[in-house]
Design a protein around this motif. Structure first.
Motif, PDB file in Angstrom:
ATOM      1  N   ASP A  74      21.730  20.251 -16.859  1.00  0.00           N
ATOM      2  CA  ASP A  74      21.641  20.958 -15.337  1.00  0.00           C
ATOM      3  C   ASP A  74      22.594  22.247 -15.374  1.00  0.00           C
ATOM      4  O   ASP A  74      22.244  23.114 -14.801  1.00  0.00           O
ATOM      5  N   ALA A  75      23.503  22.183 -16.313  1.00  0.00           N
ATOM      6  CA  ALA A  75      24.392  23.401 -16.144  1.00  0.00           C
ATOM      7  C   ALA A  75      23.612  24.681 -16.771  1.00  0.00           C
ATOM      8  O   ALA A  75      23.743  25.754 -16.356  1.00  0.00           O
ATOM      9  N   TYR A  76      22.861  24.075 -17.816  1.00  0.00           N
ATOM     10  CA  TYR A  76      21.997  25.013 -18.765  1.00  0.00           C
ATOM     11  C   TYR A  76      20.845  25.801 -17.714  1.00  0.00           C
ATOM     12  O   TYR A  76      20.663  26.756 -17.702  1.00  0.00           O
ATOM     13  N   TYR A  77      20.411  24.969 -16.949  1.00  0.00           N
ATOM     14  CA  TYR A  77      19.164  25.374 -16.056  1.00  0.00           C
ATOM     15  C   TYR A  77      19.672  26.190 -14.925  1.00  0.00           C
ATOM     16  O   TYR A  77      18.999  27.069 -14.742  1.00  0.00           O
ATOM     17  N   ILE A  78      20.797  26.051 -14.486  1.00  0.00           N
ATOM     18  CA  ILE A  78      21.537  26.963 -13.464  1.00  0.00           C
ATOM     19  C   ILE A  78      21.620  28.345 -14.175  1.00  0.00           C
ATOM     20  O   ILE A  78      21.257  29.303 -13.438  1.00  0.00           O
ATOM     21  N   LYS A  79      22.279  28.256 -15.423  1.00  0.00           N
ATOM     22  CA  LYS A  79      22.423  29.832 -16.025  1.00  0.00           C
ATOM     23  C   LYS A  79      21.161  30.354 -16.460  1.00  0.00           C
ATOM     24  O   LYS A  79      21.013  31.377 -16.218  1.00  0.00           O
ATOM     25  N   TYR A  80      20.069  29.518 -16.948  1.00  0.00           N
ATOM     26  CA  TYR A  80      19.099  30.194 -17.622  1.00  0.00           C
ATOM     27  C   TYR A  80      17.699  29.857 -16.845  1.00  0.00           C
ATOM     28  O   TYR A  80      16.532  30.248 -17.406  1.00  0.00           O
ATOM     29  N   ARG A  81      17.607  28.865 -15.833  1.00  0.00           N
ATOM     30  CA  ARG A  81      16.272  28.734 -15.241  1.00  0.00           C
ATOM     31  C   ARG A  81      15.306  28.047 -16.319  1.00  0.00           C
ATOM     32  O   ARG A  81      14.354  28.022 -16.401  1.00  0.00           O
ATOM     33  N   ALA A  82      15.786  26.934 -17.192  1.00  0.00           N
ATOM     34  CA  ALA A  82      14.967  26.374 -18.072  1.00  0.00           C
ATOM     35  C   ALA A  82      15.945  25.240 -18.432  1.00  0.00           C
ATOM     36  O   ALA A  82      16.749  25.276 -18.554  1.00  0.00           O
ATOM     37  N   LYS A  83      14.956  23.997 -18.772  1.00  0.00           N
ATOM     38  CA  LYS A  83      15.474  23.043 -19.263  1.00  0.00           C
ATOM     39  C   LYS A  83      14.826  22.519 -20.813  1.00  0.00           C
ATOM     40  O   LYS A  83      13.894  21.767 -20.580  1.00  0.00           O
ATOM     41  N   PRO A  84      15.126  22.993 -21.714  1.00  0.00           N
ATOM     42  CA  PRO A  84      14.888  22.693 -23.007  1.00  0.00           C
ATOM     43  C   PRO A  84      15.131  21.344 -23.486  1.00  0.00           C
ATOM     44  O   PRO A  84      15.978  21.098 -24.561  1.00  0.00           O
ATOM     45  N   ASP A  85      14.761  20.081 -22.872  1.00  0.00           N
ATOM     46  CA  ASP A  85      15.274  18.851 -23.052  1.00  0.00           C
ATOM     47  C   ASP A  85      14.864  18.367 -24.245  1.00  0.00           C
ATOM     48  O   ASP A  85      16.071  17.942 -25.014  1.00  0.00           O
ATOM     49  N   ALA A  86      13.870  18.605 -24.991  1.00  0.00           N
ATOM     50  CA  ALA A  86      13.689  18.154 -26.244  1.00  0.00           C
ATOM     51  C   ALA A  86      14.291  18.732 -27.370  1.00  0.00           C
ATOM     52  O   ALA A  86      14.919  18.053 -28.311  1.00  0.00           O
TER      53      ALA A  86
END
Length: 561
Positions: free
Chosen positions: A434-446
């Protein structure tokens, strides 16, 4: 609060924190609060209890496989396959390095996988299941006519192949967490379900396999009672001789038979997630969406962002240290009882059941503790509870009542570390995402879930290689019991199981001490993501943004965690 601003259209407006406190607050008007409340209520029951069970139980067979491999492979290769320590070293090292290399490859491929009508992750799981089943049986099968060098090639291939295909199952299964529910709370719940069943898988593997192989060496097989049985049977009829043949066949192939039983459990545990759990397409698409003004990041850029993202690095570091310490104990525990603490080697099965059985019983306690205190602090406590046992194993020698009782009391205390290590790090990953998504607008979950374990695999490959080399240097004799081994070997086994895990656990505590995302910040991030997603759906809607910083246009949120 200062700087109250009303914005007509903020579809391409982001926030940049410029003040010293580096804080961001979102003030919702009443309609937004109502909408958030409705979203929360709608997301509470997105998954039925049956779906949660199906998703969670799929973690059981993976850990059952992994536990059996970790605990029994070394003894099997040395005593049953009859390979010398040096060749065993190469098999363990090559297979674990292969596992570590294939992890990021799988992560990159899975991350790039397009959604199908069956979902994004489920096709990977479905393809991996039969491959895992076949390779697991083969890695416990010994071809009779093979020479030592041929056996070395055989086991190296099947161990490496097993670790490769099980990764193709594990990464999609864990990454699927992000695609099953909009609710942060529900994602945490299904993560706890998964980790709880994985702990049951550890116990199940030991319950199935340990009674048959816990005292597995030739000198024990040929004890007085067994010789008497065979001598008596030789004086009787053909039926008794046939019974001897059956027993002999079981002793020779018991690892293969147990592997077949474990494979049936694997298939039964993995199929429900394929047939009864559905990914939510809108969540997969939402993860793939990018702002129009943002350029798509290349793979190298994505990797650079991941490995410079402080919360994730600290989670990885802590996980590597804690998990490696537990795996070192698992891999050397049978050798410790066989050659180190020989006075109570008959208690090997009981000690395993105590460690893992108590770890499972402690799950409700740790689940509550995770809600009462910060997760990183809870993991630090769990790590510290393992240390008394690691100190004790260096000094335990006799089978006196007091010493045996002290061993098992410390084992019960150490079981808390197993529970904390299984429950807490996976629960931190969604927060970091979630924090990464807020910063970069991406969720590289895998990719997040891939590198979550790859460091541990590299470390364990190196450690297992070193430990086998040590066994070779101190004169370990294949198929020879403890009374005929050197005193140097017995002391070396103790030092293989203790000091290194102790130091690793302390490093894990240091990582968690500096972990920056507390529960309050995690909730704020989750609410902010809801606002971002709603803004994309209704770009012209009015929002009230209250912040101590200026409102600016940028490609992504610059605020540091």
């Amino acid at each position: 609060m200062s700087n109250l601003k009303q914005v007509e259209s903020i579809s391409d407006v982001q926030f940049k924190i410029a003040d010293d406190e580096r804080t961001l607050e979102i003030k919702l008007d009443q309609s937004d609060k109502d909408l958030a409340k409705e979203d929360l209520n709608d997301s509470k029951n997105e998954l039925s209890f049956f779906e949660k069970i199906c998703f969670g139980v799929a973690g059981l067979p993976y850990q059952a496989y992994f536990c059996a491999i970790g605990v029994f492979t070394t003894v099997y290769l040395l005593n049953n396959a009859g390979l010398p320590p040096k060749k065993t070293t190469y098999i363990l090292f090559i297979s674990r390095i292969t596992d570590a290399i294939t992890d990021p490859i799988y992560g990159l491929i899975v991350n790039k996988t397009k959604i199908t009508r069956f979902g994004k992750m489920k096709p990977w799981i479905a393809v991996s299941i039969p491959l895992c089943a076949i390779s697991y049986i083969m890695m416990w099968y010994k071809p009779e006519s093979f020479s030592e060098n041929q056996l070395f090639i055989w086991y190296t291939f099947w161990h490496s192949f097993q670790f490769t295909v099980i990764t193709g199952y594990r990464i999609p299964h864990t990454a699927m967490t992000m695609y099953l529910s909009h609710s942060k709370k529900e994602r945490e719940i299904i993560t706890i379900f998964r980790m709880g069943f994985e702990m049951i898988g550890l116990l199940l593997a030991l319950v199935i396999q340990a009674p048959f192989v816990s005292t597995d060496s030739n000198c024990i097989k040929l004890n007085t009672s067994s010789r008497f049985f065979f001598e008596e049977a030789n004086e009787t009829n053909t039926t008794d001789i046939n019974m001897i043949d059956v027993i002999s066949n079981w002793e020779k192939n018991k690892y293969t038979y147990i592997a077949i039983i474990m494979t049936f459990i694997f298939i039964a545990g993995t199929l429900p997630v394929v047939f009864f759990v559905k990914e939510k397409p809108e969540l997969i698409k939402a993860v793939k969406e990018k702002d129009e003004i943002k350029k798509k990041a290349t793979t190298l850029q994505e990797l650079k962002r991941i490995f410079t993202f402080k919360p994730y690095l600290l989670i990885i570091g802590s996980t590597i240290f804690t998990t490696s310490s537990i795996q070192i104990i698992q891999n050397n525990l049978q050798l410790y009882f066989e050659y180190g603490y020989t006075a109570i080697k008959s208690y090997f099965m009981l000690s395993i059941l105590t460690l893992l059985g108590c770890a499972i019983l402690f799950v409700p306690f740790w689940k509550i503790l995770m809600t009462k205190m910060e997760k990183n602090h809870a993991l630090m406590i769990g790590n510290l509870l393992m240390i008394p046992l690691l100190i004790g194993v260096l000094f335990f020698k006799s089978n006196s009542v007091g010493e045996v009782l002290a061993f098992f009391l410390l084992a019960i205390l150490a079981a808390n570390c197993f529970t904390a290590a299984f429950l807490i790090p996976p629960a931190l990953i969604p927060e970091a995402l979630d924090a990464y998504y807020i910063k970069y607008r991406a969720k590289p979950d895998a990719l997040f879930y891939t590198f979550f374990t790859v460091g541990t695999k590299i470390f364990m490959a190196i450690y297992l290689g070193i430990s086998q080399e040590i066994l070779d240097l101190v004169g370990y004799k294949t198929n020879v019991c403890s009374e005929f081994q050197s005193a140097t070997l017995k002391s070396s086994i103790k030092y293989l199981i203790s000091p290194t895990p102790l130091i690793l656990l302390l490093f894990s505590c240091i990582c968690m001490y500096f972990y920056p995302i507390d529960s309050k910040k995690a909730i704020e991030n989750s609410e902010l993501i809801k606002k971002i997603n709603k803004r994309r759906e209704n770009p012209a809607e009015l929002f009230i943004v209250e912040s101590t910083s200026e409102l600016v246009t940028n490609d992504y949120v610059e605020n540091e965690i």
